[in-house]
Design an enzyme around this catalytic site. Structure first.
Site, PDB file in Angstrom:
ATOM      1  N   HIS A  83      13.391 -43.927   5.787  1.00 35.45           N
ATOM      2  CA  HIS A  83      13.727 -44.523   7.362  1.00 35.45           C
ATOM      3  C   HIS A  83      13.954 -43.455   8.433  1.00 35.45           C
ATOM      4  O   HIS A  83      13.727 -43.806   9.603  1.00 35.45           O
ATOM      5  CB  HIS A  83      14.825 -45.509   7.292  1.00 35.45           C
ATOM      6  CG  HIS A  83      16.343 -44.783   7.326  1.00 35.45           C
ATOM      7  ND1 HIS A  83      16.855 -44.846   6.054  1.00 35.45           N
ATOM      8  CD2 HIS A  83      17.036 -44.433   8.193  1.00 35.45           C
ATOM      9  CE1 HIS A  83      18.232 -44.228   6.194  1.00 35.45           C
ATOM     10  NE2 HIS A  83      18.207 -43.968   7.654  1.00 35.45           N
ATOM     11  N   ASP A 219      14.461 -44.811  -0.698  1.00 31.03           N
ATOM     12  CA  ASP A 219      14.372 -44.457   0.469  1.00 31.03           C
ATOM     13  C   ASP A 219      14.349 -42.956   0.815  1.00 31.03           C
ATOM     14  O   ASP A 219      15.431 -42.179   1.131  1.00 31.03           O
ATOM     15  CB  ASP A 219      15.950 -44.982   1.347  1.00 31.03           C
ATOM     16  CG  ASP A 219      15.825 -44.781   2.905  1.00 31.03           C
ATOM     17  OD1 ASP A 219      14.778 -44.171   3.274  1.00 31.03           O
ATOM     18  OD2 ASP A 219      16.677 -45.380   3.551  1.00 31.03           O
ATOM     19  N   SER A 645      22.317 -40.125   7.244  1.00 29.18           N
ATOM     20  CA  SER A 645      21.031 -40.571   6.409  1.00 29.18           C
ATOM     21  C   SER A 645      20.217 -39.296   6.341  1.00 29.18           C
ATOM     22  O   SER A 645      19.817 -38.551   6.892  1.00 29.18           O
ATOM     23  CB  SER A 645      20.309 -41.528   7.386  1.00 29.18           C
ATOM     24  OG  SER A 645      20.888 -42.612   7.585  1.00 29.18           O
TER      25      SER A 645
END
Length: 714
Positions: A83, A219, A645
């Site tokens: 992402h 991810d 992230s």
């Protein structure tokens, strides 16, 4: 009094007393190092951060200004979240080469895809410069004067502190302006896409599973840093070569089990751990509901079109994910703050704080703070709400209005600075518009406009709306704008912006999108923004003084850590399950079986690639399985937030074991209130990443670049 409470830790959970907090890596020696050692760490603080020798910090760059990444090979191979690289993956995708759907794997250096504008930034050195920044501010009573002097001092430090010619200096504030740090950094500008799994792996579960545990998402994405022949930062060039890092992370094949030590290294964006109760109350009851309400109607419209049209899905995938992420986060944050009774706990903390001031004879110095907060936030609320509605409606969710707002700003630039500034800004807007219109649908945006503006008109405080907008028919307004505005296409936008400034604005004054944006913006600038900024500045000054009071009444053992501000931090904890509700306990690790349990053929969120199904059926897991099962995700007690992230999850000896990508929904309130009993970060098990690269993508050449180790088998 033990002010560990102001670290936003639940005191009743003594077993968690050594976890929570986002720590500056250059200041780990002492208490933090002892705590990490007691949790099982086998490294030293210098292994994590060292100026003179290579250390973990040299393998953990800031990824494109918003995420974290880590170097995992001697050839500059970079790992981050799918992402985090989503925008780049989307930009390379088309109906003919749909890398979002199919994935992408470069077979060699020449196939790796450049990403103009993408950067990664390494920290070279961190230095405390508080005394220099605050010089000559002590006797100033005006907040504006103080900030002006501080700004001047920072500029002097940035310009005069030693660095190499290819490096940059930055100064960042900590503890709400009570401490300042100088960061010497290196920013690499040639970053190329190496590999990405399909979205059915990298985004498996999509928005339904976002912020949710159990999770089964791969991810991750791979990029590579390129440098000039001297291994220094350089703009993109075919002559650049893969970067040779000062340090890269070995990768452990031994996996994790409950209570294993975990260290997450990264660039957390923003937290507000020391907000007073009245501020949290306003966020829970007023601001978050406004944000959630506007984004909800926008997302429903976009989702409807994305599900019906593959081309729209590609165009809006990245934008939708960006808006949906914090929409769902705010819902979870509100639920967590209410469930944990955070407001009441903060009020009790403030009562204890008042008693502590009396005991230390500091009531006269700091006793005014809590009543001042009450008054300030009461006065701030209508302006804060109006600012939120304007930002969400005009600047974030309605694309045409955002474009029109930028043209209103263009007019203001011309009026304030003249023709040259107008020309510079216009050229910049035209350059950016090419990529904007590539992924824009006026048909979708019109429906978003109708739904968002209906909420905006009904909920925005009436005194902050233009007279001609009150009682307006939103659907008729949308018809007029989207049928007649030049701003709905790239060609007509370029045409309307041709000519002299006076001619441009003469044409724009007839454009319905521009005139609406201008009328809304004028009211916002006249009635909302000045009061908002003035009151926000006053609250900032109160918060700084409040933080100072907390620091003065605490000891080192109270573990007062600075709020996140996008700078490099360390957070440590353990692999740990949790109980979100009565009679429910979540295990800390998920497996590929869970992917297949969620599998819905052809579904937007839960489809699974045929090859992955075959690998599962044949149990063809290579060296990456554990007792015949393939681990996918795991959770830990690390205190993380947005910006973490892509952060590496590192084991006790400095090896990569996972990739941070999310938090559990019940614990998203950790930005305001960290509850170690339910706050969990979610990570991709590195063995699942290796499995996808090796067995699914057949990209064994990438595996060969890495250093795979077995630390538990020594």
């Amino acid at each position: 009094m033990k002010l560990i409470r102001y670290c936003i830790l639940l005191i009743s959970f003594s077993s968690f007393a050594q976890q929570g907090g986002m720590w500056i890596p250059s200041l780990l020696e002492g208490l933090n190092e002892s705590e990490m050692t007691s949790l099982g760490m086998k490294m030293s603080a210098k292994d994590i951060y060292d100026v003179n020798q290579s250390s973990l910090k040299d393998a953990v760059p800031h990824f494109n200004g918003g995420c974290t990444s880590e170097v995992i090979s001697p050839n500059g191979l970079l790992l981050t979240n799918h992402h985090c690289g989503y925008g780049a993956i989307q930009s390379h995708s088309s109906l003919e080469n749909d890398y979002l759907t199919d994935g992408f794997w470069a077979k060699n250096y020449t196939e790796e895809l450049p990403n103009p504008g993408m950067t990664v930034t390494f920290i070279v050195k961190i230095e405390d410069v508080t005394a220099q920044v605050l010089k000559n501010t002590q006797k100033l009573s005006s907040e504006e004067e103080k900030q002006a002097v501080i700004k001047k001092n920072i500029s002097h430090i940035v310009e005069n502190s030693p660095k190499e010619s290819w490096q940059n200096n930055r100064v960042r504030t900590f503890y709400e302006g009570n401490q300042y740090m100088l960061f010497v950094v290196e920013t690499f500008k040639d970053v190329r896409l190496v590999g990405t799994p399909p979205s059915s792996v990298g985004k498996f579960g999509s928005d339904t599973d976002n912020w949710v545990w159990p999770r089964h998402t791969g991810d991750f994405a791979l990029f590579r840093i390129y440098a000039d022949k001297n291994n220094r930062p350089a703009e993109y060039s075919e002559n650049n070569v893969p970067y040779t890092p000062k340090h890269f992370l070995p990768i452990s094949l031994d996996g994790v089990e409950e209570n294993d030590f975990t260290l997450v290294f990264g660039y957390p964006g923003t937290t507000d751990e020391y907000l007073p109760a009245v501020a949290v109350e306003q966020r829970v009851n007023v601001i978050n509901p406004a944000r959630i309400g506007l984004r909800e109607v926008a997302l429903k419209e976009q989702d409807k079109f994305m599900r019906a049209d593959k081309e729209i899905k590609i165009k809006y995938a990245s934008k939708y994910a960006r808006i949906a992420n914090y929409y769902k986060k705010w819902i979870g944050e509100n639920q967590g703050l209410k469930k944990s009774n955070a407001i009441a706990i903060k009020k009790q903390q403030e009562a204890d704080f008042t008693k502590a001031l009396a005991q230390k004879n500091l009531s006269q110095t700091y006793g005014h703070l809590l009543p001042a907060f009450e008054k300030a936030y009461q006065e701030f609320e209508p302006y804060n709400l109006a600012y939120t509605y304007f930002s969400e409606a005009i600047l974030r969710n309605i694309e045409l209005m955002r474009n029109a707002f930028q043209l209103v700003q263009l007019e203001q630039v011309y009026q304030a600075k003249g023709k040259q500034s107008f020309t510079d800004r216009k050229e910049n807007l035209l350059e950016r518009s090419a990529s904007f219109y590539k992924d824009y649908s006026p048909h979708v945006d019109k429906e978003v406009f109708i739904k968002v503006m209906q909420v905006f008109a009904a909920e925005m405080p009436a005194e902050f709306l233009p007279e001609n907008f009150k009682n307006v028919n939103i659907e008729k307004l949308a018809d007029n704008i989207y049928n007649n505005s030049a701003l709905t296409t790239s060609e007509s936008t370029q045409k309307i912006l041709k000519g002299s400034p006076k001619n441009v604005f003469k044409k724009l004054e007839k454009d319905p999108a521009f005139t609406l944006a201008k009328s809304l913006t004028q009211v916002f600038y006249q009635k909302v923004l000045p009061a908002y900024q003035e009151q926000e500045l006053a609250i900032t000054a109160l918060q700084r003084e409040y933080m100072k009071a907390i620091l003065e009444t605490s000891t080192k053992e109270d573990r007062i850590f600075p709020n996140a501000n996008g700078t490099l931090r360390v957070t440590y904890g353990k692999v740990k399950g949790y109980s979100p509700s009565d009679a429910v306990y979540y295990q800390p690790v998920t497996y590929l079986e869970g992917v297949m349990e969620k599998y819905i053929p052809g579904d937007y969120e839960f489809d699974v690639p045929e090859k992955l199904i075959d690998l599962y059926k044949n149990k063809d897991y290579g060296a990456y399985a554990e007792n015949g099962k393939l681990p996918v995700n795991f959770i830990g007690t690390n205190h993380t937030t947005g910006g973490n992230s892509g952060s590496p999850t590192i084991d006790a000896e400095g090896n990569l074991i996972g990739l941070n990508f999310d938090r559990v929904w019940e614990g998203t309130m950790s930005d305001i209130y960290y509850d170690p009993s339910i706050c969990r970060n979610i990570m991709v098990d590195v063995r699942y990443i290796l499995f996808i690269i090796d067995k699914y993508a057949n990209a064994q050449h990438l595996i060969k670049e890495m250093k795979l180790v077995h630390p538990k088998k020594k």
